[in-house]
Design an enzyme around this catalytic site. Sequence first.
Site, PDB file in Angstrom:
ATOM      1  CG  ASP A   1      56.332  78.164  47.406  1.00 56.03           C
ATOM      2  OD1 ASP A   1      57.615  78.028  47.414  1.00 56.03           O
ATOM      3  OD2 ASP A   1      55.865  78.798  48.931  1.00 56.03           O
TER       4      ASP A   1
ATOM      5  CG  PHE B   1      58.777  86.271  44.149  1.00 61.10           C
ATOM      6  CD1 PHE B   1      60.005  85.254  44.963  1.00 61.10           C
ATOM      7  CD2 PHE B   1      57.813  85.131  43.945  1.00 61.10           C
ATOM      8  CE1 PHE B   1      59.892  83.945  45.947  1.00 61.10           C
ATOM      9  CE2 PHE B   1      57.716  83.808  44.842  1.00 61.10           C
ATOM     10  CZ  PHE B   1      58.458  83.885  46.001  1.00 61.10           C
TER      11      PHE B   1
ATOM     12  CG  ASP C   1      67.954  85.264  45.546  1.00 65.81           C
ATOM     13  OD1 ASP C   1      67.817  84.911  44.369  1.00 65.81           O
ATOM     14  OD2 ASP C   1      67.112  84.539  46.441  1.00 65.81           O
TER      15      ASP C   1
ATOM     16  CD  GLU D   1      67.998  73.722  46.384  1.00 71.57           C
ATOM     17  OE1 GLU D   1      66.607  74.346  46.057  1.00 71.57           O
ATOM     18  OE2 GLU D   1      68.371  74.410  47.052  1.00 71.57           O
ATOM     19  CG  ASP D   2      63.869  75.315  44.105  1.00 71.39           C
ATOM     20  OD1 ASP D   2      65.188  75.252  44.354  1.00 71.39           O
ATOM     21  OD2 ASP D   2      62.746  76.116  44.572  1.00 71.39           O
TER      22      ASP D   2
ATOM     23  CE  LYS E   1      56.163  71.052  51.431  1.00 69.91           C
ATOM     24  NZ  LYS E   1      55.987  71.952  52.023  1.00 69.91           N
ATOM     25  N   GLY E   2      60.202  72.220  46.682  1.00 67.44           N
ATOM     26  CA  GLY E   2      60.217  72.857  45.123  1.00 67.44           C
ATOM     27  C   GLY E   2      61.153  72.407  43.849  1.00 67.44           C
TER      28      GLY E   2
HETATM   29  P1  IMP Z   1      68.642  81.007  48.626  1.00 67.71           P
HETATM   30  O1  IMP Z   1      69.804  80.835  47.598  1.00 67.71           O
HETATM   31  O2  IMP Z   1      69.530  80.142  50.022  1.00 67.71           O
HETATM   32  O3  IMP Z   1      68.845  82.404  49.092  1.00 67.71           O
HETATM   33  O4  IMP Z   1      67.729  80.057  48.778  1.00 67.71           O
HETATM   34  C1  IMP Z   1      67.452  79.790  47.402  1.00 67.71           C
HETATM   35  C2  IMP Z   1      66.441  78.831  48.062  1.00 67.71           C
HETATM   36  O5  IMP Z   1      65.447  80.623  48.267  1.00 67.71           O
HETATM   37  C3  IMP Z   1      65.219  78.458  47.437  1.00 67.71           C
HETATM   38  O6  IMP Z   1      65.775  77.373  47.596  1.00 67.71           O
HETATM   39  C4  IMP Z   1      63.525  78.959  46.854  1.00 67.71           C
HETATM   40  O7  IMP Z   1      63.006  78.012  48.320  1.00 67.71           O
HETATM   41  C5  IMP Z   1      63.149  80.364  47.662  1.00 67.71           C
HETATM   42  N1  IMP Z   1      63.606  81.506  46.923  1.00 67.71           N
HETATM   43  C6  IMP Z   1      64.819  81.971  46.339  1.00 67.71           C
HETATM   44  N2  IMP Z   1      63.857  82.830  45.019  1.00 67.71           N
HETATM   45  C7  IMP Z   1      63.067  82.465  44.395  1.00 67.71           C
HETATM   46  C8  IMP Z   1      61.742  82.738  43.524  1.00 67.71           C
HETATM   47  O8  IMP Z   1      61.964  83.688  42.920  1.00 67.71           O
HETATM   48  N3  IMP Z   1      60.632  82.207  43.804  1.00 67.71           N
HETATM   49  C9  IMP Z   1      60.387  81.211  44.654  1.00 67.71           C
HETATM   50  N4  IMP Z   1      60.831  80.856  45.532  1.00 67.71           N
HETATM   51  C10 IMP Z   1      62.348  81.521  45.548  1.00 67.71           C
HETATM   52 MG    MG Z   2      64.150  75.277  47.399  1.00 65.15          MG
END
Ligand code: IMP
Ligand code: MG
Length: 181
Positions: A162, A155, A106, A102-103, A46-47
């Site tokens: 969220d 974070f 990471d 994407e939101d 949902k981000g």
């Molecule tokens: P990754 O790039 O696969 O590690 O994951 C990214 C996802 O982790 C994002 O789409 C978010 O849902 C969640 N996420 C990573 N860091 C944060 C943060 O600082 N705040 C909130 N959600 C986060």
């Molecule tokens: Mg996400």
Amino acid sequence: MNPSSIPGLDRVLFTEEQIDARIREVAAEITRDYEGKSVKLIGVLKGSVFFLTALARHIEVPVEIDFLGISSFSNRSGAPGLVRIAKDLDDSIEGEDVLLVEDIVDTGFTLRYLLQTLAGRAPNSLSVCTLLDRHSRRIVQTPVKYRCFEIPDRFVVGFGLDHNQLYRNLGYIAVMKPERT
Ligand code: IMP
Ligand code: MG
């Protein structure tokens, strides 16, 4: 909500005004790059919903939108991310110019999975636009064409992001206080 009324927040990282100004700049880049075409924005639930709608309003080529939902088992300890599609797109993307919205990127596990999945559906083009990029934690290298902000290894919540499903509705992006363990 006033940041000082939320106990878990440390400080505001980007104000509503800063986010709006940066989204307009990125939307202008997208408008230039997709001139003469239409673009399909795919939001990851949902981000990315708040970011996608704000971005879409400033893109000046024809825009379609679709959403997909994922379940992610990646964790902050860096264990390899397991991702699966929990809600698929409504329509085919074959032959379309797709921009995955994407939101935050990471570790990159989520994005890699999504790009592999979508690439297999034969879009004409496939690029990535993210609100936030935390490059310092990247484990798998993934191509990010448009990014609004690079952020430190903290974070963050707000503007779609969220913490336990809360704070998505904040107009700003804020850093959470480290959790006591
Ligand atoms: P990754 O790039 O696969 O590690 O994951 C990214 C996802 O982790 C994002 O789409 C978010 O849902 C969640 N996420 C990573 N860091 C944060 C943060 O600082 N705040 C909130 N959600 C986060
Ligand atoms: Mg996400």
